[in-house]
Scaffold this motif. Structure first.
Motif, PDB file in Angstrom:
ATOM      1  N   SER A 410       7.571  -1.545  37.969  1.00 21.52           N
ATOM      2  CA  SER A 410       7.621  -0.147  38.415  1.00 21.52           C
ATOM      3  C   SER A 410       6.823   0.749  37.478  1.00 21.52           C
ATOM      4  O   SER A 410       6.137   1.672  37.925  1.00 21.52           O
ATOM      5  N   ALA A 411       6.906   0.468  36.171  1.00 20.68           N
ATOM      6  CA  ALA A 411       6.160   1.273  35.206  1.00 20.68           C
ATOM      7  C   ALA A 411       4.658   1.117  35.413  1.00 20.68           C
ATOM      8  O   ALA A 411       3.896   2.088  35.354  1.00 20.68           O
ATOM      9  N   ARG A 479      20.336  -5.309  41.448  1.00 25.66           N
ATOM     10  CA  ARG A 479      20.108  -4.614  40.183  1.00 25.66           C
ATOM     11  C   ARG A 479      19.158  -3.460  40.479  1.00 25.66           C
ATOM     12  O   ARG A 479      17.946  -3.648  40.586  1.00 25.66           O
ATOM     13  N   LYS A 480      19.714  -2.276  40.624  1.00 25.45           N
ATOM     14  CA  LYS A 480      18.891  -1.141  41.051  1.00 25.45           C
ATOM     15  C   LYS A 480      17.798  -0.824  40.046  1.00 25.45           C
ATOM     16  O   LYS A 480      16.719  -0.360  40.425  1.00 25.45           O
ATOM     17  N   SER A 481      18.065  -1.065  38.750  1.00 25.79           N
ATOM     18  CA  SER A 481      17.040  -0.768  37.745  1.00 25.79           C
ATOM     19  C   SER A 481      15.856  -1.714  37.845  1.00 25.79           C
ATOM     20  O   SER A 481      14.767  -1.396  37.370  1.00 25.79           O
ATOM     21  N   ILE A 487       8.878  -1.238  46.260  1.00 28.61           N
ATOM     22  CA  ILE A 487       9.814  -1.790  47.242  1.00 28.61           C
ATOM     23  C   ILE A 487      10.907  -0.742  47.456  1.00 28.61           C
ATOM     24  O   ILE A 487      11.622  -0.388  46.528  1.00 28.61           O
ATOM     25  N   ILE A 488      11.028  -0.248  48.668  1.00 28.95           N
ATOM     26  CA  ILE A 488      12.013   0.795  48.952  1.00 28.95           C
ATOM     27  C   ILE A 488      13.401   0.159  49.045  1.00 28.95           C
ATOM     28  O   ILE A 488      13.550  -1.063  49.157  1.00 28.95           O
ATOM     29  N   PHE A 542       3.591  -6.513  54.197  1.00 28.12           N
ATOM     30  CA  PHE A 542       4.795  -6.745  53.399  1.00 28.12           C
ATOM     31  C   PHE A 542       6.051  -6.414  54.206  1.00 28.12           C
ATOM     32  O   PHE A 542       6.997  -7.207  54.266  1.00 28.12           O
ATOM     33  N   GLN A 543       6.068  -5.256  54.828  1.00 22.29           N
ATOM     34  CA  GLN A 543       7.213  -4.855  55.635  1.00 22.29           C
ATOM     35  C   GLN A 543       7.417  -5.816  56.801  1.00 22.29           C
ATOM     36  O   GLN A 543       8.558  -6.129  57.171  1.00 22.29           O
TER      37      GLN A 543
END
Length: 920
Positions: A410-411, A479-481, A487-488, A542-543
């Protein structure tokens, strides 16, 4: 030819060497042996696919032919081509164009004969070694330059890649720098536009790189550095090194440091190595020039700016060295380090080219202090793009400190949101490598249900301590973090459900269907290139892949639960039996249980009640239900408290196990038990009032001969009517507005459910609605207490009326007996009664009549207490936040009977009517 075909390969090879060289077999023995080594070796060509080098050579050729306009046009077209990505093999196309433009009549300067080709193209050990160096060394340039150097020709270029500064610069690396593509096409020098012919190489003429160096003024930006001069002679760049510098000698503190010496130091600083004059300052955390060194201020400023590149390199290198040895960093972290290593490798290739050029100049004796092609200003321009890339990497390293797994991805993804296409391409390339392990986790989870996340990097977590019966609810979680920002949450939830469904099928349902048949959709690609293409189309490919796997797996699981485990039939059975939906069965069961449940709770036995239950099933339509459903229906006795009767402890039970226990959990069955007890008590009130009405109808004619009871009986009829009205309205509300409406909503959701979670969620909402609207939740505790008090008053009224009728019927029986005895004695011809008997009879009648006021008073107290409780219940209903409960209060007092008695109801009921009329 037939004879040649029969010869061995060695003979054919020796004949080929003889024909090429035109010599005898004895004379070509050395070439023959070398050719055998070449053919038998693990040979890899040394020519590199360097698009930058080929494009520079094409521009150089155009400038040699005095086609400066075409060179500028080619540079602009090549820059646009690089941004399009239409061609995947641009190097091959450019190399073909370069080969076609060469004059076939011109003797090749690369090789003298085929033997020399073998000798110069092959390394000495006949093996190609991979290039990776932590400290760049002085290496030969590409194939053409090495052969040119062996022939005694030296070309001194002014820019990397133009003649002498060629290198194997990757298209995605830091060293992918073209000074022509920094700010659009390079402007054509005025001297060339005016028709001045280029100088020859023999007379010390400048190459294309030299002309570019001539056009570089002192500036901090590439755009100004590349601006064409207007009045400078093309004899050489007027650099700062044109000043009359005194060479630095040992022991001479006043002598200035030459620019050439600074260039050497800067090249070491670029690698994170302290130079002779520029060293790392631990206090300031930067590279600083020794204050004792005598140096011209512009040179000091440029050197300080260039030294920043070494500091950025150290920052990135320190991070990679520390994290590469940390196994707990995980696969995503190691991929991130690998991507940083790849970028550093490209950076080292640039440094290798610069070192090579410096080495060539030293070997040829070029005066680096005056006419060096490696000047500080040129290094400033050539390292402009690498510096930006290293700044991005350094910022990325800072931002990624302490992150791992999906959080690290994500970073990296966050840094790709920039308008600079080059930086966006760099971050996208790093992201494709970093996200590759995550996509591998994703692939194994959604297609095989396997989760091998040793370092807890994936956003799906597993708890090995959870037992099988709680697999669906507790074993797997998000694991939300660790959910990557690309990815939504809806996609992450689907990913969790896919793998959870596969494991649920295998471990709980014991379904042995291979995962490939459950999810026939195509699998994810497992290469970083395909991963990058997949991530670039998050809304499309992807979706689509996630959605297809989710629909296939969920549909198969629901089919298994409905076909093999009768999930929907069990759901309907809960409605029919535990929520009293099977009316004939409940009524017949209550009739059979009445004698047993009227006894004290301590005298009940479960096996007796179970036999009565089976009798009720066989006597009603319940007998036609599925045998799998009926065998789960049972009787349960609740905890007994002092004074409880069978009505207070009786309950129906429904046994669940296996996969259906995932839907009907212990919490859900607890809700069903609470709802059953409430509905059973409400049904008992209806049953009790029915018995009261029956008693009144049967005894009304019998007690007509006792006029003194008319007032009491009338009072009983009025109170019973109030109770019947109340219970009927409550039954209507519970049955239709709560149970039927909630069940219809649940059934529609179940029919439209796409996965098991939707069914579980809809079922929980159904139970929560019933619990709350049946006044069983914590917020309705006061209402429930009032309602139970009303139910208790109904039981008290039943007991009081039974006592009244028992006394009245007993008195009526004695009076009839007295009259019968009197009539019998008259028929015998004697006096009907004596005076004593008549007096005794009158006394008994008088005693009975004396009890009537007491009965009337008891009924009056009971009526008053009942009405006060109902009034309080109505007040609570009118202040409820639930609109249906407020409307219930209106129906319970439709004729304003209680409103006239209770002032608090006047305003509240009036407001309720107003809201209802406004809604109509």
């Amino acid at each position: 030819m037939a004879a040649l075909d029969q010869k061995s390969p060695n003979v054919l090879l020796q004949s080929l060497c003889c024909r090429i060289t035109g010599k005898s077999e004895a004379e070509v023995a050395h070439q023959f042996q070398y050719a055998v080594r070449v053919i038998g070796s693990n040979y890899a060509p040394t020519i590199e696919r360097d698009e930058f080098l080929v494009s520079e050579k094409i521009k150089k050729e155009l400038l040699k032919q005095r086609r400066e306009g075409d060179a500028a046009l080619f540079s602009e077209l090549h820059r646009k081509l690089q941004t399009q990505g239409v061609l995947k093999h641009r190097w091959s196309v450019l190399y073909l164009l370069l080969s076609l433009c060469e004059d076939p009549r011109k003797p090749s300067s690369r090789v003298g004969n085929y033997g020399a080709l073998f000798a110069q193209a092959l390394p000495r050990d006949a093996h190609s070694t991979p290039f990776y160096c932590a400290r760049p060394q002085s290496l030969a340039l590409s194939y053409g330059e090495r052969t040119g150097a062996s022939g005694g020709t030296t070309v001194v270029a002014g820019a990397p890649g133009a003649g002498g500064l060629s290198g194997t610069l990757g298209t995605s690396g830091i060293s992918s720098l073209g000074v022509y593509s920094l700010n659009g096409p390079t402007p054509t020098p005025q001297s060339l536009l005016s028709g001045q012919p280029p100088q020859s190489a023999a007379g010390g003429a400048q190459s294309l790189g030299s002309r570019l160096a001539w056009a570089l003024p002192i500036s901090s930006s590439p755009s100004s550095a590349l601006a064409p001069p207007t009045s400078r002679p093309p004899v050489g760049p007027p650099t700062l090194s044109n000043r009359a510098l005194r060479p630095r000698r040992d022991g001479d503190p006043n002598s200035e440091v030459s620019e050439a010496a600074l260039v050497r130091d800067i090249l070491y600083v670029f690698q994170g190595i302290d130079g002779k004059f520029i060293k790392m300052s631990a206090q300031d955390n930067c590279y600083k020039i020794d204050s004792k060194v005598v140096l011209f201020k512009p040179l000091r400023d440029i050197s300080s700016r260039l030294a920043e590149l070494g500091w950025l390199h150290n920052k990135v290198r320190k991070y990679t060295d520390a994290r590469s040895l940390d196994r707990a960093f995980g696969l995503v972290g190691q991929s991130f380090c690998a991507s940083l290593h790849q970028e550093l490798k490209e950076y080292y290739r640039l440094l290798s080219v610069l070192h090579s050029q410096l080495q060539v100049e030293d070997d040829q004796g070029v005066n680096l202090g005056v006419e060096s092609s490696l000047t500080l200003r040129r290094l400033l321009v050539w390292t402009y793009d690498p510096k930006i890339r290293l700044k991005t990497l350094a910022a990325l390293v800072d931002f990624c400190q302490g992150r791992k797994g999906g959080e690290l991805a994500s970073a990296v993804h966050a840094y790709g949101k920039t308008g600079d296409p080059q930086m966006r391409a760099l971050v996208q390339h790093i992201l494709s490598l970093v996200s590759h392990p995550i996509l591998n986790f994703l692939y194994r989870w959604i297609y095989d249900g396997e989760l091998e996340d040793t370092y807890h990097e994936f956003f799906v977590a597993s708890d090995p301590n959870v037992k099988t019966d709680r697999l669906w609810h507790d074993k797997y979680s998000l694991r939300k973090s660790m959910i990557p920002s690309f990815i939504i949450m809806d996609q992450a939830r689907k990913v969790l459900l896919i793998g959870k469904s596969i494991n649920f099928l295998h471990q709980v349902c014991h379904d042995r269907t291979p995962p490939g048949k459950i999810t026939p959709a195509c699998k994810f690609s497992d290469t970083p290139k395909d991963a990058a293409e997949l991530l670039s189309d998050l809304e499309g490919a992807f979706q689509e892949k996630i959605g297809a796997a989710y629909l296939d797996t969920s549909k198969y699981l629901l089919n298994v639960l409905n076909r093999n485990y009768l999930l929907l039939e069990h759901l309907q059975a809960m409605r029919r039996y535990l929520l009293l939906g099977q009316g004939d069965f409940i009524r017949h069961l209550m009739d059979l249980l009445k004698p047993e449940l009227a006894r004290p709770a301590t005298t009940l036995y479960q096996h007796n009640l179970t036999g009565i239950l089976e009798t009720a099933v066989r006597a009603t339509n319940a007998q036609y239900d599925n045998a799998e459903v009926l065998k789960r229906l049972d009787v349960r006795l609740l905890e007994v408290s002092p004074g409880d009767t069978g009505w207070d402890v009786f309950s129906l039970d429904y046994h669940v196990d296996g996969p259906i226990a995932t839907v009907f959990t212990r919490e859900c069955m607890g809700h069903y038990l609470r709802a059953f007890n409430f509905l059973w008590r409400a049904k008992r009130m209806e049953y009790t009032l029915t018995d009261i009405w029956k008693g009144q109808m049967c005894n009304a004619k019998l007690l007509k001969t006792m006029p003194e009871l008319s007032g009491v009986l009338h009072q009983c009829h009025i109170l019973a009517s109030e109770m019947v009205h109340f219970i009927h309205q409550m039954q209507y509300y519970i049955t239709f507005e709560v149970l039927e409406c909630s069940w219809d909503e649940l059934w529609n959701k179940v029919q439209q459910a796409q996965d098991l979670d939707h069914i579980i969620s809809a079922h929980e909402v159904f139970l929560d609605t019933i619990i709350s609207r049946c006044l069983l939740d914590n917020n309705s505790r006061s209402l429930l207490n009032q309602l139970r008090a009303i139910f208790d008053q109904i039981i008290e009224f039943q007991n009081a009326q039974d006592t009244l009728y028992r006394s009245a019927l007993e008195e009526l029986s004695l009076r009839l007996q007295f009259e019968e005895k009197k009539k019998q004695r008259q028929e015998e011809g004697v006096w009907g009664v004596t005076g004593e008997q008549e007096a005794e009879e009158n006394k008994r009648i008088q005693d009975f009549q004396d009890t009537i006021p007491k009965m009337r008073s008891q009924l009056r107290i009971l009526t008053h207490f009942y009405q006060s409780i109902v009034q309080q219940f109505l007040v609570l209903l009118t202040t409820s936040s639930d609109e249906s409960l407020r409307f219930l209060s209106f129906r319970l007092d439709f004729n304003e009977h209680y409103r006239a008695r209770e002032p608090r109801l006047r305003a509240s009921l009036g407001a309720t009517r107003g809201r209802r009329l406004s809604n109509i």
